[in-house]
Design a protein around this motif. Sequence first.
Motif, PDB file in Angstrom:
ATOM      1  N   PHE A  77     173.754  41.478 -52.649  1.00  0.00           N
ATOM      2  CA  PHE A  77     174.385  40.409 -53.466  1.00  0.00           C
ATOM      3  C   PHE A  77     174.826  39.227 -52.599  1.00  0.00           C
ATOM      4  CE2 PHE A  77     178.187  38.558 -55.306  1.00  0.00           C
ATOM      5  CZ  PHE A  77     177.841  38.389 -56.783  1.00  0.00           C
ATOM      6  N   PHE A  78     175.329  39.413 -51.518  1.00  0.00           N
ATOM      7  CA  PHE A  78     175.698  38.520 -50.378  1.00  0.00           C
ATOM      8  C   PHE A  78     174.642  38.051 -49.611  1.00  0.00           C
ATOM      9  CE2 PHE A  78     179.764  40.745 -51.605  1.00  0.00           C
ATOM     10  CZ  PHE A  78     180.381  39.673 -52.231  1.00  0.00           C
ATOM     11  N   ASP A  79     174.467  37.087 -49.042  1.00  0.00           N
ATOM     12  CA  ASP A  79     173.646  36.547 -48.234  1.00  0.00           C
ATOM     13  C   ASP A  79     173.788  37.191 -46.934  1.00  0.00           C
ATOM     14  OD1 ASP A  79     172.332  34.707 -50.041  1.00  0.00           O
ATOM     15  OD2 ASP A  79     173.484  32.878 -49.147  1.00  0.00           O
ATOM     16  N   VAL A  80     172.588  37.890 -46.301  1.00  0.00           N
ATOM     17  CA  VAL A  80     172.607  38.441 -44.843  1.00  0.00           C
ATOM     18  C   VAL A  80     172.778  37.476 -44.028  1.00  0.00           C
ATOM     19  CG1 VAL A  80     171.574  39.973 -43.457  1.00  0.00           C
ATOM     20  CG2 VAL A  80     171.538  40.403 -45.847  1.00  0.00           C
ATOM     21  N   PRO A  81     173.632  37.495 -42.899  1.00  0.00           N
ATOM     22  CA  PRO A  81     173.831  36.475 -42.188  1.00  0.00           C
ATOM     23  C   PRO A  81     172.889  36.303 -41.045  1.00  0.00           C
ATOM     24  CG  PRO A  81     175.724  37.800 -42.226  1.00  0.00           C
ATOM     25  CD  PRO A  81     174.969  38.339 -42.934  1.00  0.00           C
ATOM     26  N   PRO A  82     172.437  35.221 -40.517  1.00  0.00           N
ATOM     27  CA  PRO A  82     171.368  35.058 -39.695  1.00  0.00           C
ATOM     28  C   PRO A  82     171.594  36.170 -38.264  1.00  0.00           C
ATOM     29  CG  PRO A  82     172.388  32.964 -40.276  1.00  0.00           C
ATOM     30  CD  PRO A  82     173.266  34.000 -40.911  1.00  0.00           C
ATOM     31  N   GLY A  83     170.468  36.865 -37.921  1.00  0.00           N
ATOM     32  CA  GLY A  83     170.636  37.584 -36.792  1.00  0.00           C
ATOM     33  C   GLY A  83     171.019  38.917 -37.139  1.00  0.00           C
ATOM     34  N   VAL A  84     171.491  39.254 -38.305  1.00  0.00           N
ATOM     35  CA  VAL A  84     171.759  40.652 -38.733  1.00  0.00           C
ATOM     36  C   VAL A  84     170.696  41.218 -39.540  1.00  0.00           C
ATOM     37  CG1 VAL A  84     173.379  41.989 -40.174  1.00  0.00           C
ATOM     38  CG2 VAL A  84     174.347  39.942 -38.840  1.00  0.00           C
ATOM     39  N   ARG A  85     170.572  42.630 -39.185  1.00  0.00           N
ATOM     40  CA  ARG A  85     169.679  43.501 -39.826  1.00  0.00           C
ATOM     41  C   ARG A  85     170.399  44.470 -40.664  1.00  0.00           C
ATOM     42  NH1 ARG A  85     168.394  44.007 -34.626  1.00  0.00           N
ATOM     43  NH2 ARG A  85     168.947  46.324 -34.657  1.00  0.00           N
ATOM     44  N   VAL A  86     169.547  44.961 -41.797  1.00  0.00           N
ATOM     45  CA  VAL A  86     170.244  45.730 -42.780  1.00  0.00           C
ATOM     46  C   VAL A  86     169.081  47.060 -42.784  1.00  0.00           C
ATOM     47  CG1 VAL A  86     171.066  46.377 -44.979  1.00  0.00           C
ATOM     48  CG2 VAL A  86     171.401  44.045 -43.867  1.00  0.00           C
ATOM     49  N   ARG A  87     169.941  48.347 -42.520  1.00  0.00           N
ATOM     50  CA  ARG A  87     169.170  49.528 -42.474  1.00  0.00           C
ATOM     51  C   ARG A  87     169.598  50.372 -43.751  1.00  0.00           C
ATOM     52  NH1 ARG A  87     167.003  53.291 -38.459  1.00  0.00           N
ATOM     53  NH2 ARG A  87     167.408  51.887 -36.727  1.00  0.00           N
ATOM     54  N   TYR A  88     168.856  51.076 -44.635  1.00  0.00           N
ATOM     55  CA  TYR A  88     169.214  51.783 -45.496  1.00  0.00           C
ATOM     56  C   TYR A  88     168.780  53.223 -45.365  1.00  0.00           C
ATOM     57  CZ  TYR A  88     169.278  47.150 -48.046  1.00  0.00           C
ATOM     58  OH  TYR A  88     169.425  45.904 -47.955  1.00  0.00           O
ATOM     59  N   LEU A  89     169.772  54.353 -45.338  1.00  0.00           N
ATOM     60  CA  LEU A  89     169.452  55.713 -45.182  1.00  0.00           C
ATOM     61  C   LEU A  89     169.086  56.309 -46.366  1.00  0.00           C
ATOM     62  CD1 LEU A  89     172.479  56.535 -42.793  1.00  0.00           C
ATOM     63  CD2 LEU A  89     170.394  55.618 -42.332  1.00  0.00           C
ATOM     64  N   ASP A  90     169.433  56.118 -47.659  1.00  0.00           N
ATOM     65  CA  ASP A  90     169.059  56.669 -48.711  1.00  0.00           C
ATOM     66  C   ASP A  90     168.756  55.608 -49.759  1.00  0.00           C
ATOM     67  OD1 ASP A  90     168.574  58.456 -50.933  1.00  0.00           O
ATOM     68  OD2 ASP A  90     170.695  58.914 -51.127  1.00  0.00           O
ATOM     69  N   ASP A  91     167.522  55.408 -50.035  1.00  0.00           N
ATOM     70  CA  ASP A  91     167.056  54.460 -51.246  1.00  0.00           C
ATOM     71  C   ASP A  91     167.240  54.976 -52.621  1.00  0.00           C
ATOM     72  OD1 ASP A  91     165.826  52.560 -52.809  1.00  0.00           O
ATOM     73  OD2 ASP A  91     164.465  51.847 -50.991  1.00  0.00           O
ATOM     74  N   ARG A  92     168.088  54.508 -53.442  1.00  0.00           N
ATOM     75  CA  ARG A  92     168.461  54.874 -54.673  1.00  0.00           C
ATOM     76  C   ARG A  92     168.102  53.875 -55.888  1.00  0.00           C
ATOM     77  NH1 ARG A  92     174.345  57.952 -53.964  1.00  0.00           N
ATOM     78  NH2 ARG A  92     173.691  59.334 -52.165  1.00  0.00           N
ATOM     79  N   VAL A  93     167.255  53.008 -55.125  1.00  0.00           N
ATOM     80  CA  VAL A  93     167.031  51.824 -56.319  1.00  0.00           C
ATOM     81  C   VAL A  93     166.523  52.390 -57.692  1.00  0.00           C
ATOM     82  CG1 VAL A  93     165.557  49.882 -56.871  1.00  0.00           C
ATOM     83  CG2 VAL A  93     166.710  49.845 -54.710  1.00  0.00           C
ATOM     84  N   ASN A  94     165.558  53.517 -57.546  1.00  0.00           N
ATOM     85  CA  ASN A  94     165.047  54.084 -58.699  1.00  0.00           C
ATOM     86  C   ASN A  94     165.436  55.443 -58.981  1.00  0.00           C
ATOM     87  OD1 ASN A  94     162.804  51.865 -59.335  1.00  0.00           O
ATOM     88  ND2 ASN A  94     161.849  52.793 -57.326  1.00  0.00           N
ATOM     89  N   GLY A  95     166.862  55.704 -58.543  1.00  0.00           N
ATOM     90  CA  GLY A  95     167.490  56.784 -58.795  1.00  0.00           C
ATOM     91  C   GLY A  95     167.658  57.977 -57.626  1.00  0.00           C
ATOM     92  N   ARG A  96     168.389  58.816 -57.615  1.00  0.00           N
ATOM     93  CA  ARG A  96     168.690  59.427 -56.523  1.00  0.00           C
ATOM     94  C   ARG A  96     167.379  60.702 -56.491  1.00  0.00           C
ATOM     95  NH1 ARG A  96     174.961  61.324 -55.920  1.00  0.00           N
ATOM     96  NH2 ARG A  96     175.881  59.352 -56.415  1.00  0.00           N
TER      97      ARG A  96
END
Length: 414
Positions: A77-96
């Motif tokens: 929802f918020f802009d990821v700042p320059p130089g910062v990476r985001v890692r996801y451990l459990d992808d639930r976009v299409n449900g658990r």
Amino acid sequence: MPMPGAVRRVAIRALEERDRRRARKAPPPDTREIRILLLHANGMGGTIRTVFNLAGHLARNHDVEIVSVVRESPEPFFDVPPGVRVRYLDDRVNGRKGILNRFRSRLTPADETASHWFTLRTDLALLRYIRGRRRGVLIGTRPALNLLIARAAGPEIITIGQEHANLASHQPETRKQILRRYGRLSALVTLTQADLRAYRKALKRRPGRLAQIPNAVTRLNGPPARRTEPVAVAIGRLNHAKGHDLLIRAWAHVHQRHPEWTLRIYGRGPREDKLRQSIEDKGLTGSVHLMGAAEDVGAALGEAAVNVLSSRREGMPMTILEAMSKAVPVVAYDCPTGPAEIITHGHDGLLVPPGKIHALADAISSLIADPDLRTKLATQAQTTAAEYDMTVIGARWDKFLRDLRDRSPEDSAG
């Protein structure tokens, strides 16, 4: 057949023995790599916004990654700042997915506010990630994550628990585990002095460092507010803690005195339907508007002449500082921790006894009726907000991390 408790004790002893071996080979503390554990990086809310803000500052001189426990929305929802990476451990976009997501977490206190987000799958993913770290800094951003890094991080890791609420707001089992396990952290950071005092008093075994560092105010789009439109604004998640039900009751009295003024409430949450019904029941449909999420907080505040915070409890309310930075005078309930450490009553804002409906209505009405008072408070508020700029708060984090890096193992023990 061994009982689960016995199995858990054997596993813990094995981990402790492994950590003793790791400690003998551990390199000196290192802060070049910083990993920030966050529940849901793609969500919206004050904690997420302030974590992104801090990560952006730290990324100037560190390798920074935000580790999101879950991913329920495709994009942040918020802009990821320059130089910062985001890692996801459990992808639930299409449900658990997976059978492990059907079982509740065994590592999160059952009464932790976000316990329903955590499952056996996230337990294993978090443990795998945390135990796999061999250097750098791990920062937790809520009790479930702080407790986990306190229990599971290896001896090479600098572990920092960041408190975004306050000790008194946590439920009994969560508090019990906090008091038992936070002493294992390298450091605990509170947002307010009041909460720092509470932790100092409550913790028998303290982390290596206990410190207070407030969140930095986010720099918002647009110029300062002109305060000429008859608009009051409240911003926050639509839940019980934020007290919008109290604000609507107070606004009914404001509306009787100043019918030309409107109240805009920005946010989403579980109480939206109840709040909408309350607005209708009190005949305020044309005066109080539920605006949904504030896509641009700067623009929302730029159209306001008054900002109101009606929370029952807070950690450190960033909406106050954001309003101050936009030259919008603030009326706030003096709820436990937060508002009184930012606002000096009558100087840069107005404080109201918590939960008092008529007092809140009177304070709002006093600002509506007195443009000069609005200007006076707004001018001083901008000076106050400048004390929370990232140039100031970021420098405090930089020094804090240097101090943690330079502390000897003996200094950090127990």
